[in-house]
Design an enzyme around this catalytic site. Structure first.
Site, PDB file in Angstrom:
ATOM      1  N   GLN A  15      39.999 -11.356  49.805  1.00  0.00           N
ATOM      2  CA  GLN A  15      40.021 -11.200  51.265  1.00  0.00           C
ATOM      3  C   GLN A  15      40.609  -9.837  51.602  1.00  0.00           C
ATOM      4  OE1 GLN A  15      42.733 -13.504  53.803  1.00  0.00           O
ATOM      5  NE2 GLN A  15      40.943 -14.242  54.906  1.00  0.00           N
ATOM      6  N   TYR A 102      44.508  -9.408  63.897  1.00  0.00           N
ATOM      7  CA  TYR A 102      44.566  -8.182  63.114  1.00  0.00           C
ATOM      8  C   TYR A 102      43.527  -7.171  63.615  1.00  0.00           C
ATOM      9  CZ  TYR A 102      47.640 -10.953  60.141  1.00  0.00           C
ATOM     10  OH  TYR A 102      48.660 -11.737  59.670  1.00  0.00           O
ATOM     11  N   ARG A 149      35.864 -14.134  58.039  1.00  0.00           N
ATOM     12  CA  ARG A 149      36.697 -15.181  58.613  1.00  0.00           C
ATOM     13  C   ARG A 149      37.028 -14.866  60.061  1.00  0.00           C
ATOM     14  NH1 ARG A 149      41.919 -18.810  57.244  1.00  0.00           N
ATOM     15  NH2 ARG A 149      40.606 -20.644  57.152  1.00  0.00           N
ATOM     16  N   GLY A 245      43.998 -25.589  52.946  1.00  0.00           N
ATOM     17  CA  GLY A 245      45.039 -24.608  52.679  1.00  0.00           C
ATOM     18  C   GLY A 245      46.272 -25.267  52.121  1.00  0.00           C
ATOM     19  N   ARG A 246      47.089 -25.833  53.000  1.00  0.00           N
ATOM     20  CA  ARG A 246      48.364 -26.395  52.562  1.00  0.00           C
ATOM     21  C   ARG A 246      48.226 -27.533  51.554  1.00  0.00           C
ATOM     22  NH1 ARG A 246      50.265 -26.291  58.682  1.00  0.00           N
ATOM     23  NH2 ARG A 246      48.034 -26.731  58.783  1.00  0.00           N
TER      24      ARG A 246
HETATM   25  C1  LIG Z   1      51.126 -19.946  52.923  1.00  0.00           C
HETATM   26  C2  LIG Z   1      49.841 -19.681  53.658  1.00  0.00           C
HETATM   27  C3  LIG Z   1      49.202 -18.452  53.533  1.00  0.00           C
HETATM   28  C4  LIG Z   1      47.995 -18.198  54.199  1.00  0.00           C
HETATM   29  N1  LIG Z   1      47.388 -17.001  54.017  1.00  0.00           N
HETATM   30  C5  LIG Z   1      46.187 -16.768  54.599  1.00  0.00           C
HETATM   31  C6  LIG Z   1      45.485 -15.565  54.339  1.00  0.00           C
HETATM   32  O1  LIG Z   1      45.942 -14.698  53.600  1.00  0.00           O
HETATM   33  N2  LIG Z   1      44.282 -15.392  54.941  1.00  0.00           N
HETATM   34  C7  LIG Z   1      43.727 -16.350  55.763  1.00  0.00           C
HETATM   35  O2  LIG Z   1      42.609 -16.146  56.266  1.00  0.00           O
HETATM   36  N3  LIG Z   1      44.367 -17.501  56.014  1.00  0.00           N
HETATM   37  C8  LIG Z   1      45.566 -17.730  55.453  1.00  0.00           C
HETATM   38  N4  LIG Z   1      46.216 -18.933  55.689  1.00  0.00           N
HETATM   39  C9  LIG Z   1      45.591 -19.943  56.596  1.00  0.00           C
HETATM   40  C10 LIG Z   1      44.757 -20.946  55.776  1.00  0.00           C
HETATM   41  O3  LIG Z   1      43.622 -20.276  55.243  1.00  0.00           O
HETATM   42  C11 LIG Z   1      44.259 -22.126  56.622  1.00  0.00           C
HETATM   43  O4  LIG Z   1      43.417 -21.676  57.655  1.00  0.00           O
HETATM   44  C12 LIG Z   1      45.413 -22.910  57.233  1.00  0.00           C
HETATM   45  O5  LIG Z   1      46.427 -23.148  56.275  1.00  0.00           O
HETATM   46  C13 LIG Z   1      44.938 -24.215  57.831  1.00  0.00           C
HETATM   47  O6  LIG Z   1      44.420 -25.060  56.843  1.00  0.00           O
HETATM   48  P1  LIG Z   1      45.316 -26.300  56.276  1.00  0.00           P
HETATM   49  O7  LIG Z   1      45.677 -27.135  57.474  1.00  0.00           O
HETATM   50  O8  LIG Z   1      44.374 -27.008  55.313  1.00  0.00           O
HETATM   51  O9  LIG Z   1      46.514 -25.713  55.629  1.00  0.00           O
HETATM   52  C14 LIG Z   1      47.424 -19.198  55.034  1.00  0.00           C
HETATM   53  C15 LIG Z   1      48.076 -20.426  55.172  1.00  0.00           C
HETATM   54  C16 LIG Z   1      49.269 -20.675  54.502  1.00  0.00           C
HETATM   55  C17 LIG Z   1      49.913 -22.041  54.676  1.00  0.00           C
END
Ligand SMILES: Cc1cc2nc3c(=O)[nH]c(=O)nc-3n(C[C@H](O)[C@H](O)[C@H](O)COP(=O)(O)O)c2cc1C
Length: 288
Positions: A15, A102, A149, A245-246
């Protein structure tokens, strides 16, 4: 890293980000001001700076300066070079991070873009930076290796609910136009981040339908999905993939846990951002 992923038959995209004004003089060469579409500071967002070796703090972003037209065009070339570098490093493709307030977002929103050159003014002009980056990167590495994204509904007219300092008069119309840019180039996928905090607004069904009818590549949604709600979304036909994600951070074997209906490890939010290996490599896999 890319070799390790490929050894397990995984696919890995890099990314690419440019945070623009969501930055601080402490992070810039010679303590310079961060750059943005216009010299308009953001709020409701913090940046992480180093205060001493190994120690840091979250602070308000510094006021940005506006990029010159030449610099905007240089940035397009930098994105292309970054994509080329990622391919040389063995990635299968790249994803352009065009959300979360961003740089690309800063060009798209009329609130953060007051430019008077060809990159500002009309929506078509405000989408020009996105268009040039997406088209340039696709031409360089192949459109089938490019994803984008967006987080269309993180941007809102309601200042009180603004996330990461982005305000957008009409997010639905703006982002459908932005998605047309992706469709014109013909990139592989669109990844949509849904609002993921507690009491977040729901992604409206009419927006999902508009996304589906505008974009013919793969559509991915992420944000607080479970195995059940993800399956429901796929059944609706409005998405091709659901991203986690999480749950994936806390469960290295998440697909197997879903497949076997095994319980999930709880997440420890304290180790989520930065720090050390703790919270990244030590969550246990399921054992029966
Ligand atoms: C620790 C962490 C780091 C993340 N880093 C990015 C990132 O670098 N780029 C991005 O597009 N989203 C990032 N996200 C957002 C996730 O891609 C995702 O959209 C978000 O966690 C919601 O999904 P979830 O409810 O399954 O966690 C990050 C989320 C977390 C928790």
């Amino acid at each position: 890293m890319t070799e390790a992923v490929h050894a397990k038959e995984g696919v890995i995209f890099a990314q690419l980000w440019h945070v623009g004004r969501v930055s601080h003089t402490a992070l810039q060469p010679q303590g310079a001001a961060p750059v943005s579409a216009s010299a308009i500071a953001t709020d409701r967002v913090s940046v992480f700076i180093e205060t001493a070796p190994g120690a840091g703090a979250l602070v308000e972003p510094s006021a940005p300066r506006a990029l010159t037209t030449d610099e905007v065009q240089e940035l397009v070339q930098l994105y292309i070079q970054a994509a080329r570098n990622a391919m040389e490093a063995g990635f299968d493709g790249i994803e352009l991070h065009c959300d979360n307030g961003y740089l690309v977002n800063q060009f798209i929103s009329a609130h953060s873009n007051h430019r008077e050159d060809q990159y500002g003014g009309s929506l078509d002009n405000r989408l020009r930076f996105l268009r040039e980056v997406v088209a340039g990167v696709a031409e360089c590495i192949g459109k089938e290796k490019v994803g984008v994204r967006f987080a269309p509904l993180f941007t809102t007219t309601d200042e009180a609910r603004t996330y990461l300092g982005m305000v957008e008069e009409d997010p639905h119309a703006t982002y459908i136009e932005a998605i047309k840019v992706l469709e014109d180039v013909g990139i592989a996928y669109l990844s949509i981040a849904e609002a993921d905090w507690d009491d977040a607004p729901m992604m409206p069904e009419d927006f999902r339908r508009a996304v589906r009818s505008t974009f013919s590549g793969a559509i991915i949604y992420a944000g607080r999905y479970t195995a059940e709600s993800g399956a429901k979304l796929l059944d609706s036909g409005l998405a091709d993939l659901v991203a986690f994600g999480r749950p994936f951070i806390a469960n290295p074997d998440l697909p197997a846990r879903f497949a076997h209906d095994w319980p999930l490890n709880p997440l420890n939010p304290a180790t989520m951002y930065g720090g050390n290996a703790e919270g990244y490599v030590d969550y246990p896999v399921h054992s029966e």
